[in-house]
Design a protein around this motif. Structure first.
Motif, PDB file in Angstrom:
ATOM      1  N   ALA A  16       0.848  -1.190   0.000  1.00 59.32           N
ATOM      2  CA  ALA A  16       0.000   0.000   0.000  1.00 59.32           C
ATOM      3  C   ALA A  16       0.884   1.240   0.000  1.00 59.32           C
ATOM      4  O   ALA A  16       1.996   1.220   0.537  1.00 59.32           O
ATOM      5  CB  ALA A  16      -0.894  -0.021   1.235  1.00 59.32           C
ATOM      6  N   TRP A  17       0.412   2.298  -0.612  1.00 59.36           N
ATOM      7  CA  TRP A  17       1.168   3.545  -0.672  1.00 59.36           C
ATOM      8  C   TRP A  17       0.700   4.448   0.456  1.00 59.36           C
ATOM      9  O   TRP A  17      -0.404   4.975   0.436  1.00 59.36           O
ATOM     10  CB  TRP A  17       0.964   4.240  -2.008  1.00 59.36           C
ATOM     11  N   ASP A  18       1.559   4.607   1.445  1.00 57.76           N
ATOM     12  CA  ASP A  18       1.257   5.437   2.603  1.00 57.76           C
ATOM     13  C   ASP A  18       2.308   6.526   2.740  1.00 57.76           C
ATOM     14  O   ASP A  18       3.332   6.507   2.051  1.00 57.76           O
ATOM     15  CB  ASP A  18       1.243   4.579   3.880  1.00 57.76           C
ATOM     16  N   SER A  19       2.080   7.453   3.665  1.00 57.93           N
ATOM     17  CA  SER A  19       3.039   8.535   3.871  1.00 57.93           C
ATOM     18  C   SER A  19       4.347   8.038   4.483  1.00 57.93           C
ATOM     19  O   SER A  19       5.374   8.677   4.352  1.00 57.93           O
ATOM     20  CB  SER A  19       2.425   9.632   4.743  1.00 57.93           C
ATOM     21  N   GLU A  20       4.325   6.892   5.129  1.00 56.49           N
ATOM     22  CA  GLU A  20       5.519   6.289   5.720  1.00 56.49           C
ATOM     23  C   GLU A  20       5.868   5.004   4.968  1.00 56.49           C
ATOM     24  O   GLU A  20       4.983   4.221   4.632  1.00 56.49           O
ATOM     25  CB  GLU A  20       5.268   5.930   7.191  1.00 56.49           C
ATOM     26  N   PRO A  73       6.770   1.288   4.659  1.00 58.87           N
ATOM     27  CA  PRO A  73       6.557   0.175   5.585  1.00 58.87           C
ATOM     28  C   PRO A  73       7.891  -0.430   6.016  1.00 58.87           C
ATOM     29  O   PRO A  73       8.903  -0.304   5.325  1.00 58.87           O
ATOM     30  CB  PRO A  73       5.727  -0.817   4.764  1.00 58.87           C
TER      31      PRO A  73
END
Length: 105
Positions: free
Chosen positions: A22-26, A28
């Motif tokens: 998943a594309w998150d701000s942090e 993984p």
């Protein structure tokens, strides 16, 4: 190269991709990355990152690579010489170019 179709909903919905988290701000952590890997292989992070600007944000991806084979649900193997003929979004072409530049094919 392993390709698959992204889920219909969300960014780049229904388009072809190199499997990703998943594309998150942090970014993984390694444990999460390996848990989401499409195959059990010896995954290695590649040096550098791939950056791409969408209309409302900038995405930075860390690319991981491994040698593998076998069936992957929803996935298909594409030989490197056929990648140019695939309907891939610009971001995925950047990811593939990054991997090929570092000797992964």
């Amino acid at each position: 190269m392993l390709l698959r179709r992204r889920p219909e909903k969300g960014l780049l919905g229904g388009m072809t991709e190199v499997p990703s988290t998943a594309w998150d701000s942090e970014l993984p952590g390694e444990r999460e990355i390996l848990a989401q890997a499409p195959l059990a292989c010896d995954w290695q992070p590649l040096s550098g990152q791939v950056s791409h600007t969408f209309t409302h944000f900038r995405l930075h991806l860390q690319v991981w690579a491994a040698q593998g084979n076998g069936e992957v649900p929803g996935g298909r193997w594409v030989p490197p010489e056929e990648l140019d003929s695939q309907a891939l979004p610009t971001l995925m072409r950047k990811v593939i170019a990054h991997a090929l530049k570092q000797g992964w094919a």
